[in-house]
Design a protein around this motif. Structure first.
Motif, short mmCIF file in Angstrom:
data_model
loop_
_atom_site.label_atom_id
_atom_site.label_comp_id
_atom_site.label_asym_id
_atom_site.label_seq_id
_atom_site.Cartn_x
_atom_site.Cartn_y
_atom_site.Cartn_z
N SER A 18 122.76 66.59 69.44
CA SER A 18 123.32 66.65 68.09
C SER A 18 122.41 65.93 67.11
N LYS A 19 122.89 65.74 65.91
CA LYS A 19 122.10 65.09 64.87
C LYS A 19 121.74 63.65 65.22
N ILE A 67 127.70 79.09 63.17
CA ILE A 67 127.20 79.53 64.47
C ILE A 67 126.07 78.59 64.89
N HIS A 68 126.25 77.93 66.02
CA HIS A 68 125.22 77.02 66.54
C HIS A 68 124.35 77.68 67.60
N TRP A 69 124.92 78.63 68.36
CA TRP A 69 124.13 79.25 69.43
C TRP A 69 124.78 80.54 69.86
N LEU A 70 123.97 81.56 70.03
CA LEU A 70 124.39 82.84 70.59
C LEU A 70 123.39 83.19 71.69
N ALA A 71 123.88 83.53 72.86
CA ALA A 71 123.00 83.94 73.96
C ALA A 71 123.69 85.05 74.74
N ALA A 72 122.91 86.03 75.18
CA ALA A 72 123.47 87.17 75.91
C ALA A 72 122.51 87.59 77.02
N GLY A 119 121.83 71.95 67.23
CA GLY A 119 122.95 71.08 67.53
C GLY A 119 123.83 70.73 66.35
N PRO A 120 125.01 70.21 66.67
CA PRO A 120 125.97 69.81 65.63
C PRO A 120 125.41 68.77 64.67
N GLN A 121 125.75 68.96 63.41
CA GLN A 121 125.37 68.03 62.34
C GLN A 121 126.54 67.92 61.37
N PRO A 122 127.73 67.55 61.85
CA PRO A 122 128.88 67.54 60.92
C PRO A 122 128.67 66.54 59.79
N PRO A 123 128.87 66.98 58.55
CA PRO A 123 128.62 66.09 57.41
C PRO A 123 129.82 65.27 56.98
N ASP A 124 131.03 65.66 57.43
CA ASP A 124 132.22 65.08 56.83
C ASP A 124 133.10 64.28 57.79
N GLN A 125 133.25 64.75 58.99
CA GLN A 125 134.13 64.12 59.98
C GLN A 125 133.78 64.69 61.35
N ASP A 126 134.39 64.16 62.41
CA ASP A 126 134.18 64.73 63.73
C ASP A 126 134.60 66.19 63.71
N THR A 163 136.21 82.54 78.91
CA THR A 163 136.80 81.21 78.95
C THR A 163 136.22 80.40 77.80
N THR A 164 137.02 79.53 77.27
CA THR A 164 136.62 78.73 76.12
C THR A 164 136.94 77.26 76.39
N ILE A 165 136.01 76.40 76.01
CA ILE A 165 136.28 74.97 76.03
C ILE A 165 135.96 74.41 74.64
N HIS A 166 136.57 73.30 74.34
CA HIS A 166 136.31 72.64 73.07
C HIS A 166 135.49 71.39 73.33
N VAL A 167 134.44 71.24 72.55
CA VAL A 167 133.48 70.16 72.73
C VAL A 167 133.46 69.32 71.46
N PRO A 168 133.99 68.10 71.51
CA PRO A 168 133.97 67.26 70.31
C PRO A 168 132.57 66.74 70.00
N GLY A 169 132.23 66.75 68.73
CA GLY A 169 130.98 66.18 68.25
C GLY A 169 131.28 65.22 67.12
N CYS A 170 130.55 64.13 67.03
CA CYS A 170 130.91 63.12 66.04
C CYS A 170 129.94 63.05 64.88
#
Length: 171
Positions: A18-19, A67-72, A119-126, A163-170
């Protein structure tokens, strides 16, 4: 199917992806090292796998899902190991689509940034990132640099399971 991705003891995506990555692991300020993934319990009849890494928490910030990543066209095996930084490796045997940095609002033309994991670069909150893996009954007719809408159209009548999972980024 089951997806495993490394998380910190507090349940977040590790800094390296991430950032918060070390400056030596950033490229023009962007975190490009993709996390390792393990995909198991792949259904019989799977011809290829695909994945999306999306940020729905970006909607209030920018007005659209980031969109952070697309792969096929990832080859299925009993256990699929996608190594760390696979997105940037030239030996990767899957195709990657454009992320949100490629769109006209951001318009980064450097494919190293706009057509790979960023990678994630959230500007405001997690933010809570959505990693989805699709088991498909065919390889998708896509080339590197495809857009999400082309990917989404090709999923029709091709998905065996997802299948989907949630991945927290801060922040």
């Amino acid at each position: 199917m089951k997806i495993d991705i490394p998380l910190t003891p507090s349940g977040y995506l590790p800094d390296r992806y991430s950032k918060h990555a070390a400056s030596t692991e950033l490229y023009q300020g962007y975190p490009l090292v993709s996390p390792p993934l393990t995909i198991t319990d792949i259904p019989a009849g799977t011809v290829s796998l695909a994945l999306t890494f999306l940020d729905f928490d970006a909607v209030p910030v920018g007005g659209f899902v980031w969109i952070h990543w697309l792969a096929a066209n990832i080859a299925p095996q009993e256990v699929v190991q996608i190594p760390e930084n696979a997105s940037q490796l030239t030996s990767t045997d899957f195709v990657q689509g454009r992320n949100s940095n490629a769109g006209k609002l951001v318009n980064i033309t450097d494919a190293k940034i706009s057509q790979h994991y960023v990678g994630p670069q959230p500007p405001d909150q997690d933010h809570d990132y959505q990693l989805c893996v699709y088991a498909l009954n065919r390889r998708l007719d896509l080339n590197n640099g495809y857009w999400y809408n082309d990917f989404h159209r090709q999923l029709e009548n091709s998905v065996i399971a997802s299948t989907t999972i949630h991945v927290p980024g801060c922040v």
